[in-house]
Scaffold this motif. Structure first.
Motif, PDB file in Angstrom:
ATOM      1  N   PRO A  79       0.808  -1.237   0.000  1.00 19.25           N
ATOM      2  CA  PRO A  79       0.000   0.000   0.000  1.00 19.25           C
ATOM      3  C   PRO A  79       0.838   1.282   0.000  1.00 19.25           C
ATOM      4  N   THR A  80       1.972   1.270   0.689  1.00 18.91           N
ATOM      5  CA  THR A  80       2.832   2.453   0.668  1.00 18.91           C
ATOM      6  C   THR A  80       3.358   2.714  -0.733  1.00 18.91           C
ATOM      7  N   ASP A  81       3.799   1.647  -1.409  1.00 21.50           N
ATOM      8  CA  ASP A  81       4.271   1.794  -2.790  1.00 21.50           C
ATOM      9  C   ASP A  81       3.165   2.315  -3.695  1.00 21.50           C
ATOM     10  N   THR A  82       1.966   1.790  -3.526  1.00 19.92           N
ATOM     11  CA  THR A  82       0.836   2.204  -4.363  1.00 19.92           C
ATOM     12  C   THR A  82       0.550   3.690  -4.189  1.00 19.92           C
ATOM     13  N   ASP A  83       0.677   4.178  -2.944  1.00 20.34           N
ATOM     14  CA  ASP A  83       0.481   5.608  -2.693  1.00 20.34           C
ATOM     15  C   ASP A  83       1.556   6.434  -3.392  1.00 20.34           C
ATOM     16  N   LEU A 127      12.369   8.680 -11.945  1.00 21.48           N
ATOM     17  CA  LEU A 127      13.627   7.945 -11.854  1.00 21.48           C
ATOM     18  C   LEU A 127      13.749   7.382 -10.442  1.00 21.48           C
ATOM     19  N   ASP A 128      13.924   6.055 -10.350  1.00 23.79           N
ATOM     20  CA  ASP A 128      14.048   5.374  -9.061  1.00 23.79           C
ATOM     21  C   ASP A 128      15.520   5.061  -8.818  1.00 23.79           C
ATOM     22  N   LEU A 129      16.146   5.781  -7.881  1.00 22.98           N
ATOM     23  CA  LEU A 129      17.568   5.598  -7.589  1.00 22.98           C
ATOM     24  C   LEU A 129      17.744   4.454  -6.598  1.00 22.98           C
ATOM     25  N   GLY A 130      18.578   3.475  -6.960  1.00 20.75           N
ATOM     26  CA  GLY A 130      18.722   2.285  -6.125  1.00 20.75           C
ATOM     27  C   GLY A 130      17.462   1.447  -6.204  1.00 20.75           C
ATOM     28  N   CYS A 131      17.020   1.166  -7.426  1.00 22.38           N
ATOM     29  CA  CYS A 131      15.697   0.564  -7.653  1.00 22.38           C
ATOM     30  C   CYS A 131      15.599  -0.895  -7.243  1.00 22.38           C
ATOM     31  N   GLY A 132      16.744  -1.554  -6.986  1.00 21.10           N
ATOM     32  CA  GLY A 132      16.680  -2.967  -6.599  1.00 21.10           C
ATOM     33  C   GLY A 132      16.026  -3.808  -7.683  1.00 21.10           C
ATOM     34  N   PRO A 133      15.172  -4.767  -7.279  1.00 16.74           N
ATOM     35  CA  PRO A 133      14.534  -5.652  -8.263  1.00 16.74           C
ATOM     36  C   PRO A 133      13.463  -5.001  -9.135  1.00 16.74           C
ATOM     37  N   GLY A 134      13.183  -3.715  -8.913  1.00 20.80           N
ATOM     38  CA  GLY A 134      12.335  -2.979  -9.842  1.00 20.80           C
ATOM     39  C   GLY A 134      10.845  -3.003  -9.585  1.00 20.80           C
ATOM     40  N   ARG A 135      10.433  -3.293  -8.345  1.00 19.12           N
ATOM     41  CA  ARG A 135       8.994  -3.373  -8.103  1.00 19.12           C
ATOM     42  C   ARG A 135       8.294  -2.034  -8.346  1.00 19.12           C
ATOM     43  N   LEU A 136       8.937  -0.925  -7.963  1.00 22.98           N
ATOM     44  CA  LEU A 136       8.308   0.381  -8.155  1.00 22.98           C
ATOM     45  C   LEU A 136       8.346   0.813  -9.617  1.00 22.98           C
ATOM     46  N   VAL A 137       9.434   0.522 -10.296  1.00 25.95           N
ATOM     47  CA  VAL A 137       9.510   0.865 -11.723  1.00 25.95           C
ATOM     48  C   VAL A 137       8.418   0.129 -12.496  1.00 25.95           C
ATOM     49  N   ARG A 138       8.249  -1.143 -12.216  1.00 26.42           N
ATOM     50  CA  ARG A 138       7.214  -1.932 -12.891  1.00 26.42           C
ATOM     51  C   ARG A 138       5.826  -1.396 -12.550  1.00 26.42           C
ATOM     52  N   ALA A 139       5.600  -1.052 -11.277  1.00 23.89           N
ATOM     53  CA  ALA A 139       4.293  -0.530 -10.864  1.00 23.89           C
ATOM     54  C   ALA A 139       4.001   0.808 -11.527  1.00 23.89           C
ATOM     55  N   LEU A 140       5.009   1.647 -11.643  1.00 23.96           N
ATOM     56  CA  LEU A 140       4.834   2.939 -12.309  1.00 23.96           C
ATOM     57  C   LEU A 140       4.500   2.756 -13.784  1.00 23.96           C
ATOM     58  N   ARG A 141       5.218   1.853 -14.444  1.00 24.94           N
ATOM     59  CA  ARG A 141       4.938   1.595 -15.862  1.00 24.94           C
ATOM     60  C   ARG A 141       3.527   1.055 -16.042  1.00 24.94           C
ATOM     61  N   ASP A 142       3.104   0.173 -15.138  1.00 26.43           N
ATOM     62  CA  ASP A 142       1.739  -0.362 -15.202  1.00 26.43           C
ATOM     63  C   ASP A 142       0.696   0.730 -14.986  1.00 26.43           C
ATOM     64  N   HIS A 143       1.089   1.784 -14.287  1.00 30.56           N
ATOM     65  CA  HIS A 143       0.197   2.920 -14.012  1.00 30.56           C
ATOM     66  C   HIS A 143       0.225   3.941 -15.151  1.00 30.56           C
ATOM     67  N   ARG A 167       5.220   2.156   5.574  1.00 30.19           N
ATOM     68  CA  ARG A 167       4.787   0.844   6.052  1.00 30.19           C
ATOM     69  C   ARG A 167       5.157   0.654   7.510  1.00 30.19           C
ATOM     70  N   PRO A 168       4.444  -0.229   8.239  1.00 26.69           N
ATOM     71  CA  PRO A 168       4.744  -0.448   9.659  1.00 26.69           C
ATOM     72  C   PRO A 168       6.217  -0.790   9.881  1.00 26.69           C
ATOM     73  N   GLY A 169       6.775  -0.201  10.931  1.00 27.65           N
ATOM     74  CA  GLY A 169       8.165  -0.452  11.253  1.00 27.65           C
ATOM     75  C   GLY A 169       9.147   0.393  10.471  1.00 27.65           C
ATOM     76  N   ARG A 170       8.645   1.238   9.564  1.00 28.37           N
ATOM     77  CA  ARG A 170       9.512   2.106   8.779  1.00 28.37           C
ATOM     78  C   ARG A 170       9.317   3.551   9.224  1.00 28.37           C
ATOM     79  N   GLY A 171       9.914   4.485   8.514  1.00 25.65           N
ATOM     80  CA  GLY A 171       9.789   5.891   8.856  1.00 25.65           C
ATOM     81  C   GLY A 171       8.635   6.543   8.127  1.00 25.65           C
ATOM     82  N   ASP A 172       8.904   7.669   7.503  1.00 28.17           N
ATOM     83  CA  ASP A 172       7.895   8.408   6.743  1.00 28.17           C
ATOM     84  C   ASP A 172       8.315   8.491   5.279  1.00 28.17           C
ATOM     85  N   ILE A 173       7.327   8.730   4.425  1.00 27.66           N
ATOM     86  CA  ILE A 173       7.606   9.095   3.042  1.00 27.66           C
ATOM     87  C   ILE A 173       7.473  10.610   2.970  1.00 27.66           C
TER      88      ILE A 173
END
Length: 218
Positions: free
Chosen positions: A42-46, A56-72, A199-205
């Motif tokens: 849910p945090t990513d979706t927001d 541009l996603d810096l340090g994108c890792g496996p690309g979950r956000l890049v893929r979600a953005l493209r799908d959007h 997300r729980p246990g994390r900081g803020d966006i």
């Protein structure tokens, strides 16, 4: 042809299990590659909903956000120095550049949004340098979205110690809480515009807007 970045300790971590990193501060940071490899939460979706232009996603890792953005329907690219991360992105259909985030990148000064999530404000162990870099990538009025440390008062720089690494002090890193981020942002022409719990246990966006930039033809 641009040389690829050298191998990093994150190469092994990305395809492995969660790792606890013990800091000199006495705190413990959990690096959880299973979450990085998973689909958007849910945090990513927001975050995705707040990105309305080229991102541009810096340090994108496996690309979950890049893929979600493209799908959007958003033009998005990832940047990562890990060869394993790049392979995972490409399998996911997420466009990615295998580069250090401080290396020259396409369309500098023209990106509408830049992301530093999953603790990536720590990349390079110099938050001021990284914030200046991210600001330089943004178009005027563009936004930088940063995930802060759960500890609002922390401002730590040092080395991550990976048990399997040949040189346990080779990976410079940082942790930045919301208070330190606010202070640092102003030095780089970034104004805090919004802050939401992650997300729980994390900081803020934290969403910051770039108020000024050099003239760039995009």
């Amino acid at each position: 042809m641009r040389p690829a970045p050298p191998a990093t300790p994150f190469d092994d971590l990305l395809s492995g299990e969660a790792l606890e990193v013990h800091h000199p501060t006495g705190s413990v940071q959990l690096l959880d590659p299973a979450r990085w490899r998973a689909g958007p939460d849910p945090t990513d979706t927001d975050v995705v909903r707040r990105c309305t232009g080229p991102t541009l996603d810096l340090g994108c890792g496996p690309g979950r956000l890049v893929r979600a953005l493209r799908d959007h329907g958003v033009v998005a690219w990832g940047v990562d120095g890990s060869a394993v991360a790049v392979q995972m992105c490409r399998r996911r259909g997420a466009p990615v550049l295998h580069r250090d985030v401080f290396a020259p990148l396409p369309l500098e000064g023209c990106w509408q949004h830049v992301l530093l999530l999953d603790g990536n404000i720590g990349i390079g162990g110099d938050p001021d340098l990284l914030l200046a870099r991210a600001a330089a990538l943004l178009a005027t009025g563009g936004t930088l979205l940063v995930e802060t440390d759960p500890d609002p008062g922390i401002s730590w720089t040092g080395s991550l110690r990976f048990p399997a690494a040949t040189d346990p002090s080779s990976t410079r890193w940082a942790r930045v809480g919301i208070r330190a981020l606010r202070d640092r942002a102003a030095r780089h022409g970034l104004t805090v515009r919004d802050r939401r719990p992650a997300r729980p246990g994390r900081g803020d966006i934290v969403e910051m807007a770039r108020s000024r930039s050099p003239v760039v033809v995009c």
